[in-house]
Write an enzyme that holds these catalytic residues in place. Structure first.
Site, PDB file in Angstrom:
ATOM      1  CE  LYS A  42      -0.036  -0.247   4.968  1.00  0.00           C
ATOM      2  NZ  LYS A  42      -1.012  -0.568   6.117  1.00  0.00           N
ATOM      3  NE  ARG A  94      -6.492   0.674  11.697  1.00  0.00           N
ATOM      4  CZ  ARG A  94      -5.200   0.394  11.318  1.00  0.00           C
ATOM      5  NH1 ARG A  94      -4.494   1.310  11.367  1.00  0.00           N
ATOM      6  NH2 ARG A  94      -5.098  -0.547  10.565  1.00  0.00           N
ATOM      7  CE1 TYR A 110      10.540  32.383   3.559  1.00  0.00           C
ATOM      8  CE2 TYR A 110      10.823  29.879   3.330  1.00  0.00           C
ATOM      9  CZ  TYR A 110      10.493  31.118   2.649  1.00  0.00           C
ATOM     10  OH  TYR A 110      10.199  31.162   1.334  1.00  0.00           O
ATOM     11  CG  MET A 139       7.477  24.111  -1.183  1.00  0.00           C
ATOM     12  SD  MET A 139       6.343  24.920  -2.256  1.00  0.00           S
ATOM     13  CE  MET A 139       5.449  25.754  -0.928  1.00  0.00           C
TER      14      MET A 139
HETATM   15  C1  LIG Z   1      -0.360  -1.615   6.973  1.00  0.00           C
HETATM   16  C2  LIG Z   1      -0.852  -3.033   7.367  1.00  0.00           C
HETATM   17  C3  LIG Z   1       0.134  -4.056   7.578  1.00  0.00           C
HETATM   18  C4  LIG Z   1       1.669  -4.000   7.493  1.00  0.00           C
HETATM   19  O1  LIG Z   1       2.076  -3.276   8.859  1.00  0.00           O
HETATM   20  P1  LIG Z   1       3.599  -3.101   9.023  1.00  0.00           P
HETATM   21  O2  LIG Z   1       3.629  -2.720  10.558  1.00  0.00           O
HETATM   22  O3  LIG Z   1       4.191  -2.132   8.198  1.00  0.00           O
HETATM   23  O4  LIG Z   1       3.949  -4.608   8.975  1.00  0.00           O
HETATM   24  C5  LIG Z   1      -0.659  -5.386   7.918  1.00  0.00           C
HETATM   25  N1  LIG Z   1      -1.805  -5.416   7.948  1.00  0.00           N
HETATM   26  C6  LIG Z   1      -2.744  -4.411   7.871  1.00  0.00           C
HETATM   27  C7  LIG Z   1      -4.359  -4.636   7.631  1.00  0.00           C
HETATM   28  C8  LIG Z   1      -2.020  -3.151   7.375  1.00  0.00           C
HETATM   29  O5  LIG Z   1      -2.871  -1.983   7.235  1.00  0.00           O
END
Ligand SMILES: *Cc1c(COP(=O)(O)O)cnc(C)c1O
Length: 368
Positions: A35, A129, A258, A305
């Site tokens: 992801k 979650r 800045y 930036m």
């Molecule tokens: C992002 C994620 C992972 C991976 O987590 P890591 O800590 O990067 O290994 C696994 N399962 C789900 C559902 C996630 O959202």
């Protein structure tokens, strides 16, 4: 040929070494989490390389990410887990993408599609979650005849703190929800729970595959509790480099950047690095910097930036146009993604995933 002003060098041979280590540790199948553009490392390149290195599954958050994988020839099983009702479920089914289902509304939408959508039931075991919680009892009475229930999974909230009781509570709750599902006659082939930290620390939680993200990229899930990459025998995959746009001598007492938040203590040489917060360098970073000519040069003043300023030291031989290392694996004394995380009250995950789209990813070994 022009050179880039900045680049993220991605060493895919390190990715394969990490996958090998994680497979050896877990002794089960591995889902490579790709992801968020593979945590900033490049979605398609990483997915292909992970497949070759022995990843059995690929996992993404968004359906768009899963579709991109299929459109680029990825044939391994792919699971997308952030797929709210109203998503283009038909495209997912047509492309053979597995979907996480976390509420009854999503189940009824996918149940209307042809070709038995492949789903993984997500259950909330204590993180509050994703996953079924209050709807669980009602869900268990659903008509499952229109879907192929391939998996059941959950996610740990504190796997990076292995001694916390919440880990065993979540594991027990997961086992309980699996049996409740089995009691209504549904026996998914794949149960999965572990992220990277659990893969490394909690062998009881591995089940049918582990879902590894950060560790596959060679970074520690939590430097404070588990130690750094080196301690975990992981090889950081990304090295971030940029050019010194400019080098200049300044007198003592020169305000920098800045807001003039810092002033030079003595006459020194400053380097202007050609990357800024638009490229993912945290604006709040303090106590990080670059590595050039064998030593660290700390940030001075606020990050802009497109650029930031480092104090090279009055005796530095660095020149404009020189490459500097923003982070690497740390073995030569350079800053690491862990250091940048700590320097900005954040974590290595956020540092690598926020490297911006203006920074080309170069698939090649790191350079020093
Ligand atoms: C992002 C994620 C992972 C991976 O987590 P890591 O800590 O990067 O290994 C696994 N399962 C789900 C559902 C996630 O959202």
């Amino acid at each position: 040929m022009f050179e880039n002003r900045a680049e993220a060098r991605i060493d895919l041979s390190r990715l394969s070494e990490n996958i090998e280590l994680l497979k050896k540790t877990s002794k089960t199948k591995l889902l490579a989490v790709v992801k968020a553009d593979a945590y900033g490392h490049g979605l398609v390149e990483v997915a292909k390389s992970a497949e070759t290195a022995g990843a059995d599954w690929l996992g993404v958050a968004l359906l768009e990410e899963a579709i991109t994988l299929r459109k680029n020839g990825i044939t391994s099983p792919v699971l997308a887990w952030l797929v709210p009702p109203g998503s283009d479920f038909q495209s997912a089914v047509n492309l053979g993408i597995d979907l996480a289902i976390a509420d009854i509304r999503a189940l009824s939408e996918v149940s209307q599609l042809a070709n038995k959508p492949r789903i993984h039931i997500e259950v909330d075991t204590g993180m509050s979650r994703g996953g079924f919680l209050n709807e669980w009892e009602e869900f268990l009475t659903s008509d499952f005849s229109k879907v192929d229930i391939v998996g059941i999974f959950s996610h740990f909230a504190r796997a990076d703190e292995p001694l916390e009781k919440q880990n065993s509570d979540q594991l027990n709750q997961f086992k309980k929800m699996v049996s409740q599902l089995e009691a209504v006659g549904v026996k998914p082939k794949f149960k999965h729970l572990s992220n990277s930290a659990a893969t490394l620390m909690n062998p009881d939680a591995t089940f049918d595959f582990v879902r590894t993200g950060i560790a596959m990229y060679g970074l520690s899930p939590d430097v404070k509790t588990l130690g750094d990459s080196n301690k975990l025998s992981l090889k950081p995959v990304m090295q971030l480099r940029a050019k010194l746009h400019l080098v200049k001598n300044v007198p003592a007492g020169s305000p920098v950047g800045y807001g003039a938040t810092q002033v030079t203590n003595s006459a020194t040489k400053l380097g202007v690095v050609a990357m800024g917060y638009a490229d993912g360098i945290p604006r709040t970073a303090l106590n990080a910097g670059v590595f050039v000519n064998g030593r660290k040069a700390p940030i001075i003043g606020r990050v802009s930036m497109d650029q930031f300023v480092v104090d090279l030291g009055s005796d530095s031989s660095a020149k404009s146009g020189d490459w500097v290392i923003i982070f690497g694996d740390g073995t030569r004394g350079e800053y690491t993604a862990d250091d940048w995380g700590a320097a900005s009250s954040s974590i290595n995950y956020e540092i690598v995933t926020r490297i911006g789209p203006r920074v080309p990813r170069i698939y090649a070994p790191h350079v020093y």
